[in-house]
Motif scaffolding. Sequence first.
Motif, short mmCIF file in Angstrom:
data_model
loop_
_atom_site.label_atom_id
_atom_site.label_comp_id
_atom_site.label_asym_id
_atom_site.label_seq_id
_atom_site.Cartn_x
_atom_site.Cartn_y
_atom_site.Cartn_z
N ARG A 123 0.81 -1.22 0.00
CA ARG A 123 0.00 0.00 0.00
C ARG A 123 0.84 1.27 0.00
N PHE A 124 2.15 1.10 -0.15
CA PHE A 124 3.03 2.28 -0.16
C PHE A 124 2.69 3.18 -1.34
N ARG A 125 2.61 4.48 -1.10
CA ARG A 125 2.27 5.45 -2.15
C ARG A 125 3.52 6.25 -2.53
N ASP A 126 3.79 6.25 -3.80
CA ASP A 126 4.93 7.00 -4.34
C ASP A 126 4.51 8.47 -4.48
N ASN A 127 5.08 9.32 -3.63
CA ASN A 127 4.72 10.74 -3.65
C ASN A 127 5.78 11.63 -4.29
N ARG A 128 6.66 11.02 -5.06
CA ARG A 128 7.67 11.85 -5.74
C ARG A 128 6.99 12.85 -6.67
N VAL A 129 7.53 14.06 -6.71
CA VAL A 129 6.95 15.13 -7.53
C VAL A 129 7.54 15.04 -8.93
N HIS A 130 6.69 14.95 -9.93
CA HIS A 130 7.16 14.71 -11.31
C HIS A 130 7.43 15.98 -12.09
N ALA A 131 6.81 17.08 -11.72
CA ALA A 131 7.02 18.34 -12.44
C ALA A 131 6.73 19.51 -11.51
N LEU A 132 7.41 20.60 -11.76
CA LEU A 132 7.20 21.82 -10.99
C LEU A 132 6.92 22.97 -11.95
N ILE A 148 15.95 32.98 -10.61
CA ILE A 148 17.16 32.28 -11.03
C ILE A 148 17.64 31.34 -9.93
N GLU A 149 17.65 31.84 -8.69
CA GLU A 149 18.16 31.04 -7.57
C GLU A 149 17.30 29.80 -7.34
N LEU A 150 15.99 29.97 -7.37
CA LEU A 150 15.12 28.82 -7.12
C LEU A 150 15.27 27.75 -8.20
N MET A 151 15.23 28.16 -9.46
CA MET A 151 15.32 27.17 -10.54
C MET A 151 16.68 26.48 -10.54
N LYS A 152 17.73 27.20 -10.21
CA LYS A 152 19.06 26.60 -10.15
C LYS A 152 19.13 25.54 -9.05
N ARG A 153 18.57 25.86 -7.90
CA ARG A 153 18.65 24.95 -6.76
C ARG A 153 17.80 23.69 -6.94
N LEU A 154 16.64 23.87 -7.55
CA LEU A 154 15.71 22.74 -7.63
C LEU A 154 15.87 21.88 -8.88
N SER A 155 16.49 22.41 -9.92
CA SER A 155 16.57 21.67 -11.18
C SER A 155 17.25 20.30 -11.08
N PRO A 156 18.23 20.09 -10.15
CA PRO A 156 18.79 18.74 -10.05
C PRO A 156 17.82 17.72 -9.44
N ARG A 157 16.70 18.18 -8.90
CA ARG A 157 15.78 17.29 -8.20
C ARG A 157 14.41 17.15 -8.88
N ILE A 158 14.09 18.02 -9.84
CA ILE A 158 12.74 18.00 -10.40
C ILE A 158 12.71 18.60 -11.79
N ASN A 159 11.73 18.17 -12.58
CA ASN A 159 11.51 18.76 -13.91
C ASN A 159 10.84 20.12 -13.75
N PRO A 192 18.99 24.07 -16.12
CA PRO A 192 18.34 22.95 -16.82
C PRO A 192 16.86 22.88 -16.50
N ILE A 193 16.03 23.11 -17.49
CA ILE A 193 14.59 23.01 -17.33
C ILE A 193 14.08 21.86 -18.20
N TYR A 194 12.84 21.50 -18.02
CA TYR A 194 12.22 20.49 -18.89
C TYR A 194 11.78 21.21 -20.17
N ASN A 195 12.53 20.98 -21.24
CA ASN A 195 12.26 21.71 -22.49
C ASN A 195 11.68 20.81 -23.57
N PHE A 196 10.92 19.80 -23.14
CA PHE A 196 10.26 18.89 -24.07
C PHE A 196 11.28 18.31 -25.06
N PRO A 197 12.22 17.53 -24.52
CA PRO A 197 13.33 17.03 -25.34
C PRO A 197 12.88 16.04 -26.41
N TYR A 198 13.63 16.03 -27.51
CA TYR A 198 13.36 15.08 -28.58
C TYR A 198 14.65 14.84 -29.36
N ASP A 199 14.69 13.72 -30.06
CA ASP A 199 15.83 13.35 -30.88
C ASP A 199 15.35 13.18 -32.32
#
Length: 357
Positions: A123-132, A148-159, A192-199
Amino acid sequence: MSHPRRPGNRKNVKKGFQFTLMVVGASGLGRTTFINTLCDAEVVPKRECDEPEMAHIEEGIKIKPYTVELDEDGVKISLTVVDTPGFGDMIDNEYCFQEILGYLEQQYDDILSEESRIKRNRRFRDNRVHALLYFIAPTGHSLREIDIELMKRLSPRINIIPVIGKSDSLTPGELADFKKRVMEDIAHHKIPIYNFPYDPEEDDDETVEENSELRSLLPFALIGCEEEVTVNGRKVRGRQYPWGVVEVDNPQHCDFVKLRYALLSSHFQDLKEITHDYLYENYRTEKLSRSTDSASDNDSGEEDEHSRLKEEQFKKEEGKLKEIEDRVQRELKEKQQELWTKEQQLMSLEANQVQVQ
């Protein structure tokens, strides 16, 4: 960097999906209205203050998750929206940064702890945040230091997906220029932001075209409104101004519809996979490495302590041996002195006998 759907998604479609979205931005940028508009329901109550003299007092940041069940084209989605009222309201927002980052990492720690259990909790619930969604004030100039400061600090942990709150306060020309400056700032500060990556070589043309279009919209211009107005005989969600109506669900007026579709339909699986395969794995590696280093430091410390104790013991033994050596030397000298004295006495006695004869 679009990811193929994993096996088992057909089963997930039947039982539904779980998705967690965090919304961050200063007060007055329309976070609450956006959340309620996104869910088409009053999920977050509006702030009310019955005492005007207390209205200016801020209580500091609070992290409040709200869960709502949605049905998107027959697909059930359990959407958790994490609101952050109080962010950016203080003179020093260091505490805000720490609270948000701490919340994100705590969800990773919970997963790491669950993975380490011999017997898993079903019954464990995964509460990881997928996007900000980070709400940028529609200043028309550029990013502020806090942005700038907030996005820099949080980008290694969240999209992170940057959005412009209350974008209807800008003219179309001002909005286009502002979007351009914001993206230039993000590139300049290497955020680094989530920029809808594609190849282009691996993804199909439809995916490349869709992601390219969404990337061109960054930061998304948002307008939130829970009320309906009548336009040409039809009810629409929008704001009535003296010069006309701004419609929330009209792509010509804002980017709300395309952002909502990306979050809850076309890209939410990609956001979840990047969270698990990249962001969480990086955090997991860092955490376990720190634990290993800490254990090594402890072992090293124990070895140093052991060496120190051995050295002290050696010095004590050395001191005891020195004491014994000194005592033996003293006793030897005393014996030599005693022997010399007896020899002198004997010689004196022999001399006296010779004189008597």
